[in-house]
Design a protein around this motif. Sequence first.
Motif, PDB file in Angstrom:
ATOM      1  N   LYS A 197       0.282  46.489  39.530  1.00  0.00           N
ATOM      2  CA  LYS A 197      -0.435  47.380  38.615  1.00  0.00           C
ATOM      3  C   LYS A 197      -1.930  47.084  38.662  1.00  0.00           C
ATOM      4  O   LYS A 197      -2.754  48.001  38.737  1.00  0.00           O
ATOM      5  CB  LYS A 197       0.093  47.209  37.188  1.00  0.00           C
ATOM      6  N   ALA A 198      -2.283  45.810  38.635  1.00  0.00           N
ATOM      7  CA  ALA A 198      -3.693  45.422  38.677  1.00  0.00           C
ATOM      8  C   ALA A 198      -4.321  45.818  40.008  1.00  0.00           C
ATOM      9  O   ALA A 198      -5.470  46.305  40.045  1.00  0.00           O
ATOM     10  CB  ALA A 198      -3.820  43.916  38.449  1.00  0.00           C
ATOM     11  N   LEU A 199      -3.588  45.617  41.104  1.00  0.00           N
ATOM     12  CA  LEU A 199      -4.097  45.980  42.419  1.00  0.00           C
ATOM     13  C   LEU A 199      -4.321  47.484  42.521  1.00  0.00           C
ATOM     14  O   LEU A 199      -5.379  47.936  42.995  1.00  0.00           O
ATOM     15  CB  LEU A 199      -3.127  45.519  43.508  1.00  0.00           C
ATOM     16  N   TYR A 200      -3.341  48.263  42.082  1.00  0.00           N
ATOM     17  CA  TYR A 200      -3.463  49.725  42.145  1.00  0.00           C
ATOM     18  C   TYR A 200      -4.668  50.209  41.337  1.00  0.00           C
ATOM     19  O   TYR A 200      -5.474  51.010  41.826  1.00  0.00           O
ATOM     20  CB  TYR A 200      -2.191  50.384  41.633  1.00  0.00           C
ATOM     21  N   GLN A 201      -4.808  49.715  40.113  1.00  0.00           N
ATOM     22  CA  GLN A 201      -5.914  50.145  39.262  1.00  0.00           C
ATOM     23  C   GLN A 201      -7.262  49.746  39.850  1.00  0.00           C
ATOM     24  O   GLN A 201      -8.235  50.516  39.786  1.00  0.00           O
ATOM     25  CB  GLN A 201      -5.736  49.562  37.858  1.00  0.00           C
ATOM     26  N   ARG A 202      -7.326  48.560  40.441  1.00  0.00           N
ATOM     27  CA  ARG A 202      -8.574  48.099  41.053  1.00  0.00           C
ATOM     28  C   ARG A 202      -8.953  48.975  42.254  1.00  0.00           C
ATOM     29  O   ARG A 202     -10.133  49.339  42.420  1.00  0.00           O
ATOM     30  CB  ARG A 202      -8.425  46.641  41.487  1.00  0.00           C
ATOM     31  N   LEU A 203      -7.980  49.345  43.066  1.00  0.00           N
ATOM     32  CA  LEU A 203      -8.265  50.171  44.235  1.00  0.00           C
ATOM     33  C   LEU A 203      -8.671  51.585  43.832  1.00  0.00           C
ATOM     34  O   LEU A 203      -9.592  52.168  44.421  1.00  0.00           O
ATOM     35  CB  LEU A 203      -7.034  50.209  45.154  1.00  0.00           C
ATOM     36  N   ALA A 247     -10.082  52.441  41.021  1.00  0.00           N
ATOM     37  CA  ALA A 247     -11.421  52.329  40.437  1.00  0.00           C
ATOM     38  C   ALA A 247     -12.493  52.199  41.512  1.00  0.00           C
ATOM     39  O   ALA A 247     -13.639  52.617  41.318  1.00  0.00           O
ATOM     40  CB  ALA A 247     -11.472  51.130  39.489  1.00  0.00           C
ATOM     41  N   ALA A 248     -12.110  51.626  42.660  1.00  0.00           N
ATOM     42  CA  ALA A 248     -13.060  51.460  43.764  1.00  0.00           C
ATOM     43  C   ALA A 248     -13.182  52.715  44.628  1.00  0.00           C
ATOM     44  O   ALA A 248     -13.906  52.710  45.626  1.00  0.00           O
ATOM     45  CB  ALA A 248     -12.646  50.278  44.629  1.00  0.00           C
ATOM     46  N   GLY A 249     -12.451  53.788  44.262  1.00  0.00           N
ATOM     47  CA  GLY A 249     -12.575  55.048  44.987  1.00  0.00           C
ATOM     48  C   GLY A 249     -11.503  55.300  46.028  1.00  0.00           C
ATOM     49  O   GLY A 249     -11.572  56.294  46.759  1.00  0.00           O
ATOM     50  N   GLY A 306      -7.891  56.474  47.509  1.00  0.00           N
ATOM     51  CA  GLY A 306      -6.955  57.528  47.159  1.00  0.00           C
ATOM     52  C   GLY A 306      -5.617  56.961  46.709  1.00  0.00           C
ATOM     53  O   GLY A 306      -5.325  55.777  46.900  1.00  0.00           O
ATOM     54  N   HIS A 307      -4.794  57.845  46.145  1.00  0.00           N
ATOM     55  CA  HIS A 307      -3.490  57.417  45.625  1.00  0.00           C
ATOM     56  C   HIS A 307      -2.606  56.846  46.734  1.00  0.00           C
ATOM     57  O   HIS A 307      -2.030  55.762  46.576  1.00  0.00           O
ATOM     58  CB  HIS A 307      -2.800  58.621  44.965  1.00  0.00           C
ATOM     59  N   LYS A 308      -2.513  57.543  47.872  1.00  0.00           N
ATOM     60  CA  LYS A 308      -1.619  57.085  48.941  1.00  0.00           C
ATOM     61  C   LYS A 308      -2.087  55.773  49.568  1.00  0.00           C
ATOM     62  O   LYS A 308      -1.266  54.852  49.729  1.00  0.00           O
ATOM     63  CB  LYS A 308      -1.470  58.170  50.001  1.00  0.00           C
ATOM     64  N   PRO A 309      -3.384  55.623  49.933  1.00  0.00           N
ATOM     65  CA  PRO A 309      -3.815  54.319  50.457  1.00  0.00           C
ATOM     66  C   PRO A 309      -3.588  53.177  49.467  1.00  0.00           C
ATOM     67  O   PRO A 309      -3.248  52.063  49.871  1.00  0.00           O
ATOM     68  CB  PRO A 309      -5.312  54.527  50.726  1.00  0.00           C
ATOM     69  N   ALA A 310      -3.761  53.476  48.169  1.00  0.00           N
ATOM     70  CA  ALA A 310      -3.538  52.433  47.165  1.00  0.00           C
ATOM     71  C   ALA A 310      -2.063  52.040  47.115  1.00  0.00           C
ATOM     72  O   ALA A 310      -1.728  50.857  46.991  1.00  0.00           O
ATOM     73  CB  ALA A 310      -4.006  52.919  45.796  1.00  0.00           C
TER      74      ALA A 310
END
Length: 323
Positions: free
Chosen positions: A272-278, A280-282, A284-288
């Motif tokens: 969850k933290a990794l997804y939100q950080r990515l 927030a850094a711009g 996309g949903h699929k790369p995250a």
Amino acid sequence: MAKRITICAGIDTGKHRLDVALAGSPERTQVENTPEGHAVLLEWLQHHKVRRVGIEASGGYEQAVVAELRRKRLVVVVFQPAQVRAYAEFLRQRAKNDKIDAALIAACTAAVKKIHPAPDPRLQPFAEHLTMIDQITQDIARLKNRLESCRSERFHKLWREQIALLAKHKRAELKALVVAIRKHRDLAVRLDLIESVAGSGLPTAVAVLVRMPEIGQITREQAAALAGLAPYDDDSGDRTGVRHIEGGRERLRRALYNAALPASFRWNPQLKALYQRLIAAGKGHKPALIACARKLLVIINAVVARGTSWSADPPATARASAT
């Protein structure tokens, strides 16, 4: 002392026949792809003092002969078709028939520098069983797509009944597969370790156990590459391309990606933290999500290597090994 030469052979697999060639030699033979033919093949290989055999994966037609060769303690290298095609392109070889392909596979086998250990033979029937379950899942998805475009209530009823029946079969087959796996104590322990990671439910844990026998014995980079989740650079000169994933074990990658979605939103605080950080850094949903799937596998690999169940707040040393 003179260096011992490893004599290599290549096998082109057909449904009914096997074409065999020696690397660097005009010697050729052809045998039936049957138990009797495999016995003849073994005699031929032993006569020519062959120690390493290469064979191209061919829709499962190679599995019986591979098992027999390994049972007789020959080193067997199983190539994916893309590997053999790439080697042919490297040699600028355009001609193709069964005999030529056998010689090409033999040369490819002789060129291999690193031999990986043979996979655990216990996992082969489990892999076939899991593939059948995956195919049921795909059938359910196709029927659900039909439902979306269907206007007939009668057809709707038919598709819903088929979906329910397939879902019942899928649950029963997964249960049977898990029971078979748990008959082996070491596999049962490994399965429990994988399932202990939040976001890795039982279907995902089974997929990792069966599709990646190396889990816990390889580095995080190797695990990501084997699953096809490793990001590769695409740079040249002054151009900086977008990093992308490529290759790997497709069914395993799909299982991890499907697990990453709920895990990144509900089950695993690290993801969850990794997804939100990515995001927030711009990103996309699929790369995250791909990054989260990779992280999930890295955590699983660390947990199995450590031999202790996952914790939402692992000690510092474990956190370092899983990042």
